[in-house]
Design a protein around this motif. Structure first.
Motif, PDB file in Angstrom:
ATOM      1  N   ARG A  18       0.826  -1.206   0.000  1.00 35.97           N
ATOM      2  CA  ARG A  18       0.000   0.000   0.000  1.00 35.97           C
ATOM      3  C   ARG A  18       0.864   1.262   0.000  1.00 35.97           C
ATOM      4  O   ARG A  18       0.563   2.228  -0.707  1.00 35.97           O
ATOM      5  CB  ARG A  18      -0.938  -0.003   1.211  1.00 35.97           C
ATOM      6  N   TYR A  21       2.192   2.007  -3.467  1.00 33.91           N
ATOM      7  CA  TYR A  21       1.150   2.504  -4.366  1.00 33.91           C
ATOM      8  C   TYR A  21       0.692   3.913  -3.984  1.00 33.91           C
ATOM      9  O   TYR A  21       0.469   4.756  -4.857  1.00 33.91           O
ATOM     10  CB  TYR A  21      -0.034   1.534  -4.402  1.00 33.91           C
ATOM     11  N   THR A  34       0.543  -3.840 -11.195  1.00 33.86           N
ATOM     12  CA  THR A  34       0.578  -4.832 -10.131  1.00 33.86           C
ATOM     13  C   THR A  34       0.598  -6.227 -10.723  1.00 33.86           C
ATOM     14  O   THR A  34       0.214  -6.441 -11.876  1.00 33.86           O
ATOM     15  CB  THR A  34      -0.618  -4.691  -9.177  1.00 33.86           C
ATOM     16  N   CYS A  46      -2.099  -8.984  -4.553  1.00 29.50           N
ATOM     17  CA  CYS A  46      -1.017  -8.309  -5.270  1.00 29.50           C
ATOM     18  C   CYS A  46       0.318  -8.899  -4.812  1.00 29.50           C
ATOM     19  O   CYS A  46       0.865  -8.518  -3.777  1.00 29.50           O
ATOM     20  CB  CYS A  46      -1.062  -6.805  -4.985  1.00 29.50           C
ATOM     21  N   LEU A  85      -1.814  -6.735  -0.094  1.00 28.16           N
ATOM     22  CA  LEU A  85      -3.026  -6.095  -0.592  1.00 28.16           C
ATOM     23  C   LEU A  85      -3.825  -7.073  -1.448  1.00 28.16           C
ATOM     24  O   LEU A  85      -3.245  -7.874  -2.198  1.00 28.16           O
ATOM     25  CB  LEU A  85      -2.669  -4.897  -1.482  1.00 28.16           C
ATOM     26  N   LEU A  90      -6.572  -2.539  -3.890  1.00 32.83           N
ATOM     27  CA  LEU A  90      -5.795  -1.670  -4.777  1.00 32.83           C
ATOM     28  C   LEU A  90      -6.700  -0.908  -5.729  1.00 32.83           C
ATOM     29  O   LEU A  90      -6.490   0.283  -5.984  1.00 32.83           O
ATOM     30  CB  LEU A  90      -4.772  -2.497  -5.561  1.00 32.83           C
TER      31      LEU A  90
END
Length: 245
Positions: A18, A21, A34, A46, A85, A90
């Motif tokens: 996270r 991203y 991803t 992910c 994640l 996501l």
């Protein structure tokens, strides 16, 4: 040329987390990429590798663990722990940024086969983005891309050229109904005429050197995949180019 942050801002933060991203999405770039694998209980997560030994503090096959078991692993460090994640999480993060695109790599071959595409399609439908032009799937498997074309005809599709195809050049098959063709940096240097081939945009991976970024921009690459999105931004700014839509 548009910039795609490979596994988030992987050059500076733990990849596929996270944090990686969030930091990438804060930048004025085109989007993020991803990798997707399925858990034993059917969740799309992910994660890149078939085993969790690399990138976490655990061990064992990714596909052999439940989501709950994967959640127990740390993808960061002791000072800044990061949990795995799901694809849905996501997607919701990307949706907070109206101008950002998401590129979802479908990993193959895997034990779950076509369930990967079916699960990803269901997650995209559930989150209301199955026809969103900001969502794209990518894969080395043209069969997987063809499945996605049938499951979600409006989703963006990128076929990545496999290394073995270098032995077939100049034959350059287009299979799976892609709308973008992927090309590695090595292949691009070997056969620059593949850039823009089939009259389709070129998705170039993974470019982390400013000299190579400059080369890609000068050779007409459309989508640049990099672990160093800020480096790519400043390089393009110096050229007077644009890194996002």
């Amino acid at each position: 040329m548009k910039i795609i942050a490979h596994r988030g801002y992987a050059g500076k933060y733990p990849p596929l987390t996270r944090l990686a991203y969030e930091k990438a999405l804060e930048l004025p770039i085109h989007g993020v990429e991803t990798d997707i694998r399925l858990t034993r209980d059917g969740h799309a997560v992910c994660f890149h590798d078939p085993v969790v030994n690399f990138g976490t503090d655990g061990s064992g096959r990714t596909s052999g663990k439940t989501l709950a078991e994967l959640r127990e692993l740390n993808m960061g460090d002791e000072a800044n722990p990061q949990r795995i994640l799901t694809l849905g999480e996501l997607i919701e993060l990307v949706k907070e940024y109206e101008d950002k695109h998401l590129y979802i790599e479908l990993k193959h071959p895997v034990r779950y086969g076509r369930m990967v595409e079916e699960t990803v399609a269901n997650v995209l439908r559930y989150h209301g983005v199955s026809e969103d032009p900001r969502m794209h799937v990518i894969s080395f498997s043209p069969i997987a891309i063809g499945r996605m074309a049938r499951l979600l005809p409006r989703i963006g599709r990128v076929v990545l050229r496999r290394p073995v195809l270098r032995y077939l050049y100049p034959i350059d098959p287009k299979i799976g109904r892609p709308d973008v063709m992927g090309l590695s940096l090595i292949r691009a240097h070997q056969h620059p005429r593949l850039i823009g081939a089939k009259l389709l945009p070129t998705y170039l991976w993974t470019v982390n050197d400013v000299t190579q970024m400059n080369w890609a921009a000068n050779h007409g690459v459309d989508l640049l995949v990099t672990d160093e999105p800020e480096m790519a931004m400043w390089m393009l700014a110096g050229m007077g180019s644009v890194g996002r839509e």
